[in-house]
Design a protein around this motif. Structure first.
Motif, mmCIF file in Angstrom:
data_model
loop_
_atom_site.group_PDB
_atom_site.id
_atom_site.type_symbol
_atom_site.label_atom_id
_atom_site.label_comp_id
_atom_site.label_asym_id
_atom_site.label_seq_id
_atom_site.Cartn_x
_atom_site.Cartn_y
_atom_site.Cartn_z
ATOM 1 N N GLY A 70 -2.252 18.173 -3.544
ATOM 2 C CA GLY A 70 -1.777 18.957 -2.412
ATOM 3 C C GLY A 70 -1.455 18.105 -1.208
ATOM 4 O O GLY A 70 -0.462 18.354 -0.501
ATOM 5 N N TYR A 71 -2.275 17.090 -0.953
ATOM 6 C CA TYR A 71 -2.026 16.202 0.185
ATOM 7 C C TYR A 71 -0.680 15.497 0.045
ATOM 8 O O TYR A 71 0.130 15.459 0.981
ATOM 9 N N ASN A 72 -0.427 14.934 -1.131
ATOM 10 C CA ASN A 72 0.831 14.226 -1.344
ATOM 11 C C ASN A 72 2.011 15.185 -1.442
ATOM 12 O O ASN A 72 3.141 14.806 -1.105
ATOM 13 N N SER A 117 -0.071 -4.204 -3.549
ATOM 14 C CA SER A 117 0.724 -3.641 -2.460
ATOM 15 C C SER A 117 2.042 -4.398 -2.307
ATOM 16 O O SER A 117 3.106 -3.794 -2.132
ATOM 17 N N PHE A 118 1.961 -5.719 -2.373
ATOM 18 C CA PHE A 118 3.170 -6.542 -2.262
ATOM 19 C C PHE A 118 4.120 -6.241 -3.416
ATOM 20 O O PHE A 118 5.339 -6.087 -3.209
ATOM 21 N N GLY A 119 3.578 -6.158 -4.649
ATOM 22 C CA GLY A 119 4.421 -5.885 -5.806
ATOM 23 C C GLY A 119 5.089 -4.525 -5.741
ATOM 24 O O GLY A 119 6.291 -4.402 -6.017
ATOM 25 N N VAL A 120 4.326 -3.505 -5.366
ATOM 26 C CA VAL A 120 4.896 -2.159 -5.265
ATOM 27 C C VAL A 120 5.964 -2.099 -4.186
ATOM 28 O O VAL A 120 7.014 -1.467 -4.357
ATOM 29 N N THR A 121 5.717 -2.775 -3.058
ATOM 30 C CA THR A 121 6.692 -2.780 -1.971
ATOM 31 C C THR A 121 7.992 -3.454 -2.399
ATOM 32 O O THR A 121 9.092 -2.953 -2.113
ATOM 33 N N LYS A 122 7.887 -4.593 -3.104
ATOM 34 C CA LYS A 122 9.088 -5.288 -3.558
ATOM 35 C C LYS A 122 9.876 -4.439 -4.552
ATOM 36 O O LYS A 122 11.103 -4.322 -4.452
ATOM 37 N N MET A 182 16.966 10.755 -2.157
ATOM 38 C CA MET A 182 17.009 10.668 -0.701
ATOM 39 C C MET A 182 15.618 10.544 -0.069
ATOM 40 O O MET A 182 15.509 10.305 1.139
ATOM 41 N N ILE A 183 14.556 10.724 -0.850
ATOM 42 C CA ILE A 183 13.195 10.533 -0.319
ATOM 43 C C ILE A 183 12.511 9.375 -1.034
ATOM 44 O O ILE A 183 11.293 9.366 -1.203
ATOM 45 N N ARG A 184 13.308 8.391 -1.465
ATOM 46 C CA ARG A 184 12.736 7.232 -2.157
ATOM 47 C C ARG A 184 11.683 6.530 -1.316
ATOM 48 O O ARG A 184 10.647 6.109 -1.821
ATOM 49 N N SER A 185 11.941 6.393 -0.020
ATOM 50 C CA SER A 185 10.978 5.708 0.849
ATOM 51 C C SER A 185 9.638 6.429 0.858
ATOM 52 O O SER A 185 8.580 5.789 0.826
ATOM 53 N N THR A 186 9.675 7.751 0.876
ATOM 54 C CA THR A 186 8.448 8.541 0.870
ATOM 55 C C THR A 186 7.707 8.381 -0.452
ATOM 56 O O THR A 186 6.475 8.261 -0.482
ATOM 57 N N VAL A 187 8.443 8.367 -1.552
ATOM 58 C CA VAL A 187 7.824 8.213 -2.877
ATOM 59 C C VAL A 187 7.160 6.842 -2.986
ATOM 60 O O VAL A 187 6.024 6.724 -3.477
ATOM 61 N N VAL A 188 7.851 5.799 -2.535
ATOM 62 C CA VAL A 188 7.291 4.444 -2.603
ATOM 63 C C VAL A 188 6.036 4.335 -1.747
ATOM 64 O O VAL A 188 5.025 3.754 -2.164
ATOM 65 N N LEU A 223 3.222 6.136 -3.476
ATOM 66 C CA LEU A 223 2.776 5.339 -4.618
ATOM 67 C C LEU A 223 1.909 4.180 -4.168
ATOM 68 O O LEU A 223 0.878 3.877 -4.790
ATOM 69 N N LEU A 224 2.299 3.531 -3.075
ATOM 70 C CA LEU A 224 1.528 2.411 -2.548
ATOM 71 C C LEU A 224 0.129 2.856 -2.142
ATOM 72 O O LEU A 224 -0.876 2.238 -2.526
ATOM 73 N N PHE A 225 0.043 3.938 -1.371
ATOM 74 C CA PHE A 225 -1.267 4.437 -0.939
ATOM 75 C C PHE A 225 -2.108 4.883 -2.132
ATOM 76 O O PHE A 225 -3.336 4.710 -2.137
ATOM 77 N N THR A 226 -1.468 5.463 -3.133
ATOM 78 C CA THR A 226 -2.202 5.945 -4.304
ATOM 79 C C THR A 226 -2.813 4.798 -5.090
ATOM 80 O O THR A 226 -3.970 4.869 -5.525
ATOM 81 N N ILE A 227 -2.057 3.735 -5.270
ATOM 82 C CA ILE A 227 -2.570 2.581 -6.014
ATOM 83 C C ILE A 227 -3.728 1.931 -5.268
ATOM 84 O O ILE A 227 -4.777 1.614 -5.864
ATOM 85 N N VAL A 228 -3.562 1.726 -3.968
ATOM 86 C CA VAL A 228 -4.629 1.115 -3.172
ATOM 87 C C VAL A 228 -5.886 1.982 -3.197
ATOM 88 O O VAL A 228 -7.008 1.482 -3.302
ATOM 89 N N GLY A 229 -5.697 3.300 -3.116
ATOM 90 C CA GLY A 229 -6.848 4.200 -3.181
ATOM 91 C C GLY A 229 -7.489 4.230 -4.553
ATOM 92 O O GLY A 229 -8.721 4.330 -4.680
#
Length: 282
Positions: free
Chosen positions: A159-161, A269-274, A198-204, A207-213
């Motif tokens: 629900g949060y995401n 985080s670096f890998g997901v961002t790239k 059009m919401i690729r930035s939001t998805v990325v 995904l970044l926050f989810t992996i770190v968590g």
């Protein structure tokens, strides 16, 4: 900006520096413990011990499996719900936003306790329902325990995401959606080929926050381990660090393990961002 940087220094930078200092020492006792404790400089020995500890290395394997199963479920379901709520046919959008977000308002520890109750035979109405259908499922079984953990995490974070994705969908210009409809695109095609790209930035970012968590997972498995013995007290990296520090009282190895976990989180985080940047550019 000053209050932020002071707080950041006090609760983030200072603990990291202190952990780095602790990771370079070990505590030795003499005289059967009556001679006091002496702190001895060991250099990188604690890092070596952590990297050669089978339990520590296995904990990353457990989290890798958890991420492989949990992340597609969480991201896919959150995105699907956001697209449904954002669709033109959806009604009572505000109600569903609040309803989907409510599980996230429950603290993780409380949510884990509630779900353990629902997993326990003889207490759980879920077990009664499953048995009433002529089936059986052991939520604490060796193969099933990881799905029990995934269910707790997904229930709390979907629900949060979904709210984050929905906010991103609201930023899409209305004329873009209208142009797609005029060109004959149906609801499904508009969602997959117009809205999601059009919401690729939001998805990325999600995904970044989810992996770190996910690699910091602690609450659910720490409580489930009392019922699912197959998990083990060092099932996740954070559980290994907790057990090393507060059960074996080896603070040097615990500090070194914490820094190694932070390093892994930074590399991921670096890998997901790239990869996310390449996806957005494509």
């Amino acid at each position: 900006m000053l209050p932020f940087f002071l707080l950041f220094l006090a609760v983030t930078i200072a603990p990291i520096v202190y952990a780095g200092w602790m990771s370079l020492f070990r505590e030795e006792t003499s005289g059967l413990g009556f001679g006091g404790t002496e702190r001895v400089f060991t250099g990188v020995e604690n890092f070596t011990r952590a990297l050669t500890d089978d339990l520590f290395l296995a904990s990353f394997g457990h989290i890798a499996l958890y991420c492989a199963l949990y992340i597609p479920i969480m991201i896919g379901t959150s995105l699907g719900l956001a697209l449904l709520v954002d669709s033109a046919l959806a009604r009572a959008k505000r109600f569903f936003q609040i309803a989907f977000y409510m599980p996230h308002a429950v603290p993780g520890l409380v949510a884990s306790v509630v779900w353990i109750f629902l997993y326990t035979p003889g207490l759980s109405p879920v077990h009664d329902l499953i048995e009433g259908l002529g089936a059986s499922w052991n939520f604490f079984g060796e193969d099933e325990a990881i799905w029990s953990i995934i269910n707790i995490s997904a229930w709390q974070w979907i629900g949060y995401n979904m709210i984050i994705f929905y906010a991103g969908l609201q930023a899409i210009p209305g004329e873009t959606i209208e142009a797609a409809r005029v060109d004959g695109a149906g609801a499904l095609r508009t969602a997959l080929q117009i809205k999601v790209p059009m919401i690729r930035s939001t998805v990325v970012l999600t995904l970044l926050f989810t992996i770190v968590g996910a690699i910091q997972l602690f609450d659910a498995p720490q409580l489930l381990v009392k019922y699912a013995n197959s998990l083990g007290a060092e099932w996740s990296p954070t559980m290994f660090i907790y057990a090393t520090a507060f059960q074996r009282h080896d603070y040097g190895v615990a500090a070194a393990s914490s820094l190694l976990l932070a390093l892994v989180a930074g590399l991921l985080s670096f890998g997901v961002t790239k990869l996310g940047n390449r996806w957005k550019e494509s």
